[in-house]
Design an enzyme around this catalytic site. Structure first.
Site, PDB file in Angstrom:
ATOM      1  N   CYS A 133      -2.049  -1.519   7.002  1.00 61.74           N
ATOM      2  CA  CYS A 133      -1.425  -0.521   7.813  1.00 61.74           C
ATOM      3  C   CYS A 133      -1.440   0.792   8.670  1.00 61.74           C
ATOM      4  CB  CYS A 133      -1.485   0.715   6.060  1.00 61.74           C
ATOM      5  SG  CYS A 133      -0.767  -0.079   4.505  1.00 61.74           S
TER       6      CYS A 133
ATOM      7  N   GLU B 217       0.937   4.055   1.824  1.00 59.20           N
ATOM      8  CA  GLU B 217       1.112   4.010   3.320  1.00 59.20           C
ATOM      9  C   GLU B 217       2.312   3.729   3.574  1.00 59.20           C
ATOM     10  OE1 GLU B 217      -2.319   3.123   2.363  1.00 59.20           O
ATOM     11  OE2 GLU B 217      -3.247   3.860   2.746  1.00 59.20           O
TER      12      GLU B 217
ATOM     13  N   CYS C 219       1.143  -1.055  -0.726  1.00 58.94           N
ATOM     14  CA  CYS C 219      -0.120   0.394  -0.183  1.00 58.94           C
ATOM     15  C   CYS C 219       0.709   1.481  -0.038  1.00 58.94           C
ATOM     16  CB  CYS C 219      -0.894  -0.076   1.421  1.00 58.94           C
ATOM     17  SG  CYS C 219      -1.978  -1.249   0.949  1.00 58.94           S
TER      18      CYS C 219
HETATM   19  N1  THU Z   1      -4.377   0.296  -0.448  1.00 59.99           N
HETATM   20  C1  THU Z   1      -3.439   1.568  -0.450  1.00 59.99           C
HETATM   21  O1  THU Z   1      -2.581   1.941  -0.897  1.00 59.99           O
HETATM   22  N2  THU Z   1      -3.998   2.187   0.943  1.00 59.99           N
HETATM   23  C2  THU Z   1      -4.917   1.539   1.585  1.00 59.99           C
HETATM   24  O2  THU Z   1      -5.080   1.851   2.634  1.00 59.99           O
HETATM   25  C3  THU Z   1      -5.922   0.687   0.661  1.00 59.99           C
HETATM   26  C4  THU Z   1      -5.546  -0.382  -0.523  1.00 59.99           C
HETATM   27  C5  THU Z   1      -4.189   0.254  -2.237  1.00 59.99           C
HETATM   28  C6  THU Z   1      -3.615  -1.113  -2.104  1.00 59.99           C
HETATM   29  C7  THU Z   1      -3.534  -1.709  -3.860  1.00 59.99           C
HETATM   30  O3  THU Z   1      -2.949  -1.812  -4.179  1.00 59.99           O
HETATM   31  C8  THU Z   1      -5.034  -0.970  -4.064  1.00 59.99           C
HETATM   32  O4  THU Z   1      -5.647   0.214  -3.244  1.00 59.99           O
HETATM   33  C9  THU Z   1      -6.486  -1.720  -4.327  1.00 59.99           C
HETATM   34  O5  THU Z   1      -6.975  -2.362  -2.828  1.00 59.99           O
END
Ligand code: THU
Length: 126
Positions: A90, A56, A54
């Site tokens: 996260c 974060e 992710c």
């Molecule tokens: N995702 C994030 O980057 N941060 C979050 O807090 C929620 C989800 C991303 C993970 C994945 O690549 C996409 O969003 C869909 O879940």
């Protein structure tokens, strides 16, 4: 522009480099350290889905691996434009490295701010 708004803008910029060919959901994050530096991150997906990271965690890992000891705020933005909150994994990582920090989310018009402990009360510790 306030510091929170500036950090949110950095998160919006960071989502442009997201690698999200599987979900098409681009996320950006920007972490502010006590030393005043900003570390940005985006989500980087993988064909083996659990290998994805992710936005974060990308930003936090960048800051910690550069030697930052105190992180004070993190802003999160996504291509949806609406409030995007950190996922559960996260939140646990936020608790590890920035327990007393703030999380800033926005929708392009309005900004909301939470304490990490509000988003993940009773986080797991060893
Ligand atoms: N995702 C994030 O980057 N941060 C979050 O807090 C929620 C989800 C991303 C993970 C994945 O690549 C996409 O969003 C869909 O879940």
């Amino acid at each position: 522009m306030t510091e929170d708004e500036m950090l949110y803008k950095k998160a919006e910029e960071a989502l442009k480099t997201a690698y999200a060919p599987y979900s098409n959901f681009k996320v950006g994050a920007a972490v502010l350290s006590a030393s005043g530096k900003i570390y940005t991150g985006c989500n980087v997906e993988n064909a083996s889905y659990p290998a994805s990271i992710c936005a974060e965690r990308t930003a936090i890992v960048k800051a910690v691996s550069e030697g930052e000891k105190e992180l004070t705020k993190i802003a999160v933005a996504s291509c949806r434009g609406d409030f995007t909150y950190p996922c559960g994994v996260c939140r646990q990582v936020l608790s590890e490295f920035m327990k007393n920090a703030f999380v800033i989310v926005g929708n392009g018009k309005e900004i909301k701010k939470f304490k990490v402990c509000e988003l993940l009360p009773h986080s797991f510790t060893l």
